[in-house]
Design a protein around this motif. Structure first.
Motif, PDB file in Angstrom:
ATOM      1  N   ASN A 178       0.813  -1.221   0.000  1.00 38.77           N
ATOM      2  CA  ASN A 178       0.000   0.000   0.000  1.00 38.77           C
ATOM      3  C   ASN A 178       0.844   1.267   0.000  1.00 38.77           C
ATOM      4  O   ASN A 178       0.298   2.363  -0.048  1.00 38.77           O
ATOM      5  N   LEU A 179       2.160   1.150   0.040  1.00 39.72           N
ATOM      6  CA  LEU A 179       3.020   2.336   0.021  1.00 39.72           C
ATOM      7  C   LEU A 179       3.633   2.515  -1.364  1.00 39.72           C
ATOM      8  O   LEU A 179       3.780   1.562  -2.127  1.00 39.72           O
ATOM      9  N   GLU A 180       4.003   3.762  -1.670  1.00 38.63           N
ATOM     10  CA  GLU A 180       4.699   4.038  -2.919  1.00 38.63           C
ATOM     11  C   GLU A 180       6.058   3.342  -2.898  1.00 38.63           C
ATOM     12  O   GLU A 180       6.538   2.926  -1.854  1.00 38.63           O
ATOM     13  N   LYS A 181       6.690   3.303  -4.050  1.00 40.76           N
ATOM     14  CA  LYS A 181       8.033   2.719  -4.092  1.00 40.76           C
ATOM     15  C   LYS A 181       8.941   3.423  -3.092  1.00 40.76           C
ATOM     16  O   LYS A 181       8.815   4.630  -2.873  1.00 40.76           O
ATOM     17  N   LEU A 182       9.863   2.664  -2.545  1.00 39.45           N
ATOM     18  CA  LEU A 182      10.860   3.235  -1.643  1.00 39.45           C
ATOM     19  C   LEU A 182      11.965   3.860  -2.503  1.00 39.45           C
ATOM     20  O   LEU A 182      12.535   3.193  -3.371  1.00 39.45           O
ATOM     21  N   ASN A 183      12.235   5.145  -2.269  1.00 43.98           N
ATOM     22  CA  ASN A 183      13.306   5.828  -3.008  1.00 43.98           C
ATOM     23  C   ASN A 183      14.643   5.447  -2.398  1.00 43.98           C
ATOM     24  O   ASN A 183      14.823   5.587  -1.187  1.00 43.98           O
ATOM     25  N   VAL A 184      15.574   4.988  -3.212  1.00 43.40           N
ATOM     26  CA  VAL A 184      16.851   4.557  -2.646  1.00 43.40           C
ATOM     27  C   VAL A 184      18.038   5.208  -3.356  1.00 43.40           C
ATOM     28  O   VAL A 184      18.001   5.497  -4.547  1.00 43.40           O
ATOM     29  N   LEU A 185      19.077   5.440  -2.548  1.00 41.06           N
ATOM     30  CA  LEU A 185      20.358   5.922  -3.045  1.00 41.06           C
ATOM     31  C   LEU A 185      21.412   4.884  -2.689  1.00 41.06           C
ATOM     32  O   LEU A 185      21.330   4.258  -1.628  1.00 41.06           O
ATOM     33  N   VAL A 186      22.384   4.734  -3.537  1.00 44.45           N
ATOM     34  CA  VAL A 186      23.522   3.873  -3.218  1.00 44.45           C
ATOM     35  C   VAL A 186      24.587   4.726  -2.548  1.00 44.45           C
ATOM     36  O   VAL A 186      24.987   5.761  -3.076  1.00 44.45           O
ATOM     37  N   GLN A 187      25.005   4.290  -1.356  1.00 42.73           N
ATOM     38  CA  GLN A 187      26.105   4.982  -0.686  1.00 42.73           C
ATOM     39  C   GLN A 187      27.414   4.482  -1.268  1.00 42.73           C
ATOM     40  O   GLN A 187      27.683   3.282  -1.296  1.00 42.73           O
ATOM     41  N   VAL A 188      28.248   5.421  -1.719  1.00 47.53           N
ATOM     42  CA  VAL A 188      29.528   5.053  -2.322  1.00 47.53           C
ATOM     43  C   VAL A 188      30.659   5.409  -1.366  1.00 47.53           C
ATOM     44  O   VAL A 188      30.716   6.520  -0.841  1.00 47.53           O
ATOM     45  N   ASN A 189      31.535   4.464  -1.150  1.00 49.76           N
ATOM     46  CA  ASN A 189      32.747   4.700  -0.354  1.00 49.76           C
ATOM     47  C   ASN A 189      33.775   5.319  -1.297  1.00 49.76           C
ATOM     48  O   ASN A 189      34.694   4.658  -1.768  1.00 49.76           O
ATOM     49  N   ILE A 190      33.575   6.606  -1.571  1.00 54.07           N
ATOM     50  CA  ILE A 190      34.262   7.264  -2.683  1.00 54.07           C
ATOM     51  C   ILE A 190      35.767   7.380  -2.440  1.00 54.07           C
ATOM     52  O   ILE A 190      36.551   7.423  -3.380  1.00 54.07           O
ATOM     53  N   ASP A 191      36.188   7.432  -1.194  1.00 55.79           N
ATOM     54  CA  ASP A 191      37.614   7.552  -0.895  1.00 55.79           C
ATOM     55  C   ASP A 191      38.259   6.219  -0.515  1.00 55.79           C
ATOM     56  O   ASP A 191      39.382   6.186  -0.010  1.00 55.79           O
ATOM     57  N   ASN A 192      37.536   5.110  -0.760  1.00 54.51           N
ATOM     58  CA  ASN A 192      38.080   3.776  -0.455  1.00 54.51           C
ATOM     59  C   ASN A 192      38.611   3.671   0.966  1.00 54.51           C
ATOM     60  O   ASN A 192      39.690   3.129   1.207  1.00 54.51           O
ATOM     61  N   GLU A 193      37.860   4.192   1.919  1.00 53.02           N
ATOM     62  CA  GLU A 193      38.322   4.150   3.302  1.00 53.02           C
ATOM     63  C   GLU A 193      37.915   2.833   3.958  1.00 53.02           C
ATOM     64  O   GLU A 193      36.767   2.420   3.852  1.00 53.02           O
ATOM     65  N   ASP A 194      38.835   2.236   4.678  1.00 52.39           N
ATOM     66  CA  ASP A 194      38.542   0.978   5.368  1.00 52.39           C
ATOM     67  C   ASP A 194      37.417   1.149   6.378  1.00 52.39           C
ATOM     68  O   ASP A 194      36.611   0.264   6.597  1.00 52.39           O
ATOM     69  N   SER A 195      37.387   2.318   7.011  1.00 53.71           N
ATOM     70  CA  SER A 195      36.463   2.537   8.113  1.00 53.71           C
ATOM     71  C   SER A 195      35.066   2.921   7.644  1.00 53.71           C
ATOM     72  O   SER A 195      34.147   2.978   8.435  1.00 53.71           O
ATOM     73  N   LYS A 196      34.909   3.203   6.376  1.00 48.99           N
ATOM     74  CA  LYS A 196      33.645   3.773   5.899  1.00 48.99           C
ATOM     75  C   LYS A 196      32.692   2.735   5.340  1.00 48.99           C
ATOM     76  O   LYS A 196      33.105   1.777   4.711  1.00 48.99           O
ATOM     77  N   SER A 197      31.412   2.996   5.531  1.00 47.88           N
ATOM     78  CA  SER A 197      30.390   2.208   4.869  1.00 47.88           C
ATOM     79  C   SER A 197      30.349   2.612   3.407  1.00 47.88           C
ATOM     80  O   SER A 197      30.917   3.618   3.008  1.00 47.88           O
ATOM     81  N   GLY A 198      29.609   1.817   2.639  1.00 47.59           N
ATOM     82  CA  GLY A 198      29.402   2.191   1.245  1.00 47.59           C
ATOM     83  C   GLY A 198      29.987   1.177   0.303  1.00 47.59           C
ATOM     84  O   GLY A 198      30.881   0.413   0.653  1.00 47.59           O
ATOM     85  N   CYS A 199      29.452   1.198  -0.883  1.00 47.45           N
ATOM     86  CA  CYS A 199      29.877   0.306  -1.947  1.00 47.45           C
ATOM     87  C   CYS A 199      31.118   0.917  -2.592  1.00 47.45           C
ATOM     88  O   CYS A 199      31.191   2.136  -2.795  1.00 47.45           O
ATOM     89  N   LEU A 200      32.120   0.106  -2.904  1.00 43.00           N
ATOM     90  CA  LEU A 200      33.302   0.652  -3.590  1.00 43.00           C
ATOM     91  C   LEU A 200      32.913   1.044  -5.014  1.00 43.00           C
ATOM     92  O   LEU A 200      32.070   0.395  -5.629  1.00 43.00           O
ATOM     93  N   PRO A 201      33.540   2.096  -5.537  1.00 44.71           N
ATOM     94  CA  PRO A 201      33.198   2.505  -6.905  1.00 44.71           C
ATOM     95  C   PRO A 201      33.298   1.348  -7.902  1.00 44.71           C
ATOM     96  O   PRO A 201      32.473   1.245  -8.819  1.00 44.71           O
ATOM     97  N   SER A 202      34.262   0.463  -7.689  1.00 41.83           N
ATOM     98  CA  SER A 202      34.429  -0.661  -8.612  1.00 41.83           C
ATOM     99  C   SER A 202      33.276  -1.668  -8.554  1.00 41.83           C
ATOM    100  O   SER A 202      33.099  -2.467  -9.461  1.00 41.83           O
ATOM    101  N   GLU A 203      32.500  -1.637  -7.484  1.00 40.74           N
ATOM    102  CA  GLU A 203      31.384  -2.593  -7.332  1.00 40.74           C
ATOM    103  C   GLU A 203      30.040  -1.992  -7.717  1.00 40.74           C
ATOM    104  O   GLU A 203      29.004  -2.660  -7.652  1.00 40.74           O
ATOM    105  N   LEU A 204      30.083  -0.732  -8.118  1.00 35.33           N
ATOM    106  CA  LEU A 204      28.846   0.007  -8.309  1.00 35.33           C
ATOM    107  C   LEU A 204      27.988  -0.544  -9.449  1.00 35.33           C
ATOM    108  O   LEU A 204      26.772  -0.686  -9.303  1.00 35.33           O
ATOM    109  N   ASP A 205      28.622  -0.879 -10.577  1.00 38.12           N
ATOM    110  CA  ASP A 205      27.859  -1.353 -11.736  1.00 38.12           C
ATOM    111  C   ASP A 205      27.008  -2.559 -11.393  1.00 38.12           C
ATOM    112  O   ASP A 205      25.837  -2.634 -11.752  1.00 38.12           O
ATOM    113  N   LYS A 206      27.627  -3.487 -10.676  1.00 39.50           N
ATOM    114  CA  LYS A 206      26.925  -4.722 -10.331  1.00 39.50           C
ATOM    115  C   LYS A 206      25.732  -4.446  -9.415  1.00 39.50           C
ATOM    116  O   LYS A 206      24.651  -5.013  -9.579  1.00 39.50           O
TER     117      LYS A 206
END
Ligand SMILES: *Cc1c(COP(=O)(O)O)cnc(C)c1O
Length: 231
Positions: free
Chosen positions: A122-150
């Motif tokens: 009964n709800l509209e689609k959930l709007n989603v963003l992909v979080q990117v670990n843009i600086d390749n930090e070990d401590s950070k959440s997010g998808c690595l840029p290299s994994e984004l396409d998949k």
């Protein structure tokens, strides 16, 4: 005298308007990050016209939403758009799918799939963003840029999700993360014309919203500049 909540909010909206004019940009959405702050502050801002609110912690968000429902008018409650911007644990996806309008922090397919499966009909689609670990930090959440396409290929197939764009939290070192993310964002748009709703780049916080807007942000997530410092 300390500025009041409404004065600080007004100042932030003016800062955003100026930054938009300076870089010849259309309107940028202000996401008011209300984590750790009381329901009454959200109600005050919502009554003044603020629409988008962001929360990081589910328990806290649920309590706040319930209080707001009790204390504010149905119009005010109905106008609020809730964004989840915290880390997502696998066992918490149902709560998120049932209570939020946006999620900024998708980093793995399993989380996207669960949100899709658990989004109520009964709800509209959930709007989603992909979080990117843009600086390749070990401590950070997010998808690595290299994994984004998949990851994007997987999310595209989920009927109850609307894939809107990317989100980043850049490293403290002050690199060119905003520029690099904008480039990624544009490349994905080019490569996937079928992503009709690809329109949101969530970057910039209290300390760097102007730079983020200059580099192409479409949504800034602002907490302390509006609500004051967190304890
Ligand atoms: C807390 C938080 C913000 C807001 O940070 P401020 O510096 O207080 O503006 C923005 N984004 C995320 C993901 C946060 O957790």
């Amino acid at each position: 005298m300390n500025p009041t909540l409404l004065q600080r909010w007004q100042q932030v909206t003016e800062q955003i308007d100026k930054a938009c004019i300076a870089s010849n940009r259309d309107t940028v959405t202000l996401l008011a990050v209300s984590k750790t702050k009381p329901a009454q502050m959200v109600i005050d801002l919502a009554e003044a016209g603020q629409k988008h609110f962001g929360e990081n912690y589910l328990q806290e968000a649920a309590e706040k939403m319930a209080q707001i429902k009790e204390q504010a008018s149905p119009e005010v409650v109905g106008n609020i758009v809730w964004h989840y911007i915290g880390h997502i644990q696998r066992n918490k996806t149902r709560d998120i799918a049932e209570n939020f309008d946006w999620v900024h922090t998708i980093e793995r397919d399993i989380i996207a799939k669960r949100l899709n499966d658990q989004r109520p009909d009964n709800l509209e689609k959930l709007n989603v963003l992909v979080q990117v670990n843009i600086d390749n930090e070990d401590s950070k959440s997010g998808c690595l840029p290299s994994e984004l396409d998949k990851l994007i290929a997987a999310i595209k197939g989920y009927e109850n999700l609307s894939l809107r764009g990317l989100m980043i939290i850049p490293s403290k070192e002050g690199t060119d993360a905003f520029e690099r993310t904008k480039k990624l964002f544009d490349e994905i748009k080019q490569a996937h014309p079928e992503l009709a709703q690809w329109d949101t780049l969530s970057m910039g916080m209290s300390g760097d919203m102007e730079q983020a807007i200059a580099q192409g942000s479409t949504m800034v997530r602002v907490g302390s500049a509006i609500f004051g410092a967190r304890d």
